[in-house]
Design an enzyme around this catalytic site. Structure first.
Site, PDB file in Angstrom:
ATOM      1  N   LYS A 163     -12.357  -1.345   6.391  1.00  0.00           N
ATOM      2  CA  LYS A 163     -11.587  -2.326   7.162  1.00  0.00           C
ATOM      3  C   LYS A 163     -12.086  -2.341   8.606  1.00  0.00           C
ATOM      4  CE  LYS A 163      -9.278  -2.610   3.377  1.00  0.00           C
ATOM      5  NZ  LYS A 163      -8.125  -1.818   3.002  1.00  0.00           N
TER       6      LYS A 163
ATOM      7  N   TRP B 234       0.821  -1.216   0.000  1.00  0.00           N
ATOM      8  CA  TRP B 234       0.000   0.000   0.000  1.00  0.00           C
ATOM      9  C   TRP B 234       0.845   1.252   0.000  1.00  0.00           C
ATOM     10  CZ3 TRP B 234      -4.343  -0.496  -2.092  1.00  0.00           C
ATOM     11  CH2 TRP B 234      -5.125  -1.633  -1.897  1.00  0.00           C
TER      12      TRP B 234
ATOM     13  N   ASP C  80      -1.426   6.660   6.011  1.00  0.00           N
ATOM     14  CA  ASP C  80      -2.510   5.783   5.581  1.00  0.00           C
ATOM     15  C   ASP C  80      -2.784   4.827   6.744  1.00  0.00           C
ATOM     16  OD1 ASP C  80      -4.198   3.899   4.522  1.00  0.00           O
ATOM     17  OD2 ASP C  80      -2.925   3.364   2.817  1.00  0.00           O
TER      18      ASP C  80
END
Ligand SMILES: *Cc1c(COP(=O)(O)O)cnc(C)c1O
Length: 365
Positions: A200, A105, A176
């Protein structure tokens, strides 16, 4: 007792939501608070929706201890759009931004930022297949960087920071936090900006939460399209256009659930208990199960692990599914298995996995 079937849900995202949240949404679906309509059917300018979004923000501020000089936004486009919005808004023309790359990511975030301007790698864990965090002294920063970006928890590689990287004085830290948002207490004052896709830990897909220190809004270039402009979105209270109303409502229910549970310290205790249980099963298997990340970097949210062969891994996924343990297949880039054990996953589900792992090893080990 409810006759409805609920599985042990280890999906990486979208992922499990707390059962009381789903039940509350179900109860309110047709008639929200006596309005005779669903939250999906009401104006985003109505006083009911205004209360929903304002309460969600207030509860988030309370849970995370967000200081008054930070703005909270509920945006669309997922964490992936933040990969682009962060540099568009916070990296002035000609400036460069530093990226700490600890997994897929953060690598993707850097690649997106590189399309629009200069980036530098402050650390790159790719050579070791993203199994660890940078050690002290391994981070090399540009003191003039527009910001330093890192990913708090790498969802695919299962590598999670235990504390914020120490960055040069005056350089804002951008994070993030998609996959461990609200899983533990965070000192927001250490950050310039935090973003997290909801699907999530915080709610359903469709809304992304962005927390930004107010002074950074002064950097936003005036020529950005309104929906990509933090200043416009912050000043309008995320209501410049129609926001993802129902997703924001669901996030609000999740935040209430977290408050009822005792807040982020209480949530952290439960998350650690679940993670420890599974890592203990991995470590105690005599090498039959092998964790991807080194112990010091292990995530309490996503646990990728391997088995002696791909055949056994496939069989594990298949047999687990029969036992109502779902979502355990690993990401294609790491292979093997991955247990995502987000906030909403009950301790009993972690226990069920550990028992299944022991049984499976006994039968096939
Ligand atoms: C899932 C995830 C993303 C991508 O989120 P989208 O909402 O699909 O754009 C980005 N970063 C992390 C850490 C993630 O877990």
């Amino acid at each position: 007792m409810s006759p409805i079937k609920r599985v042990h849900n280890f999906n990486a995202g979208p992922s499990i939501l707390p059962l009381p949240v789903l039940e509350r949404a179900q109860a309110e679906l047709l008639d929200y608070a006596g309005t005779g309509m669903s939250v999906m059917e009401m104006s985003h300018r109505s006083k009911e929706f205004e209360a929903i979004i304002q309460t969600a923000e207030a509860d988030l501020r309370e849970l995370m201890g967000i200081p008054a000089n930070y703005k909270v936004m509920f945006l669309q486009g997922g964490a992936s759009l933040q990969f682009a919005m962060v540099p568009m808004n916070l990296r002035p023309a000609g400036a460069s931004a530093d990226y700490i790359v600890t997994g897929s990511w953060s690598r993707t975030a850097m690649k997106e930022a590189a399309k629009l301007g200069a980036v530098r790698t402050a650390f790159n864990g790719e050579g070791e297949n993203y199994t660890r965090l940078p050690a002290e002294g391994e981070l090399s920063f540009d003191p003039k960087a527009a910001y330093v970006h890192f990913c708090h928890n790498e969802t695919i590689h299962g590598v999670e920071f235990k504390s914020e990287p120490a960055v040069p004085e005056g350089v804002p830290l951008v994070c993030d936090m998609s996959s461990d948002f609200l899983s533990q207490p965070v000192d927001v004052s250490k950050y310039g900006l935090i973003y997290a896709g909801a699907q999530k830990n915080a709610g359903p897909a469709g809304v992304t939460i962005v927390i930004i220190r107010e002074d950074l809004l002064a950097r936003v270039p005036g020529n950005l399209p309104a929906l990509l402009n933090y200043q416009v979105m912050a000043e309008s209270g995320s209501l410049h256009n129609t926001p993802p109303c129902f997703a924001i409502y669901m996030v609000g229910l999740v935040l209430k659930w977290l408050k009822d549970l005792g807040g982020l310290n209480a949530m952290y205790e439960i998350n650690r208990e679940k993670a420890e249980m599974i890592y203990k099963a991995i470590d105690g298997s005599g090498g039959y199960y092998r964790g991807h990340a080194v112990p010091e970097a292990r995530s309490i949210m996503n646990i990728p692990f391997r088995m002696p062969s791909e055949e056994l891994e496939d069989l594990f996924v298949k047999e687990a599914k029969k036992a109502d343990l779902v979502g355990l297949k690993g990401h294609r880039s790491v292979g093997g298995l991955r247990a995502s054990i987000y906030n909403a996953l009950p301790v009993e589900s972690a226990r069920a996995l550990v028992e299944f792992m022991a049984d499976f090893q006994q039968k096939h080990g």
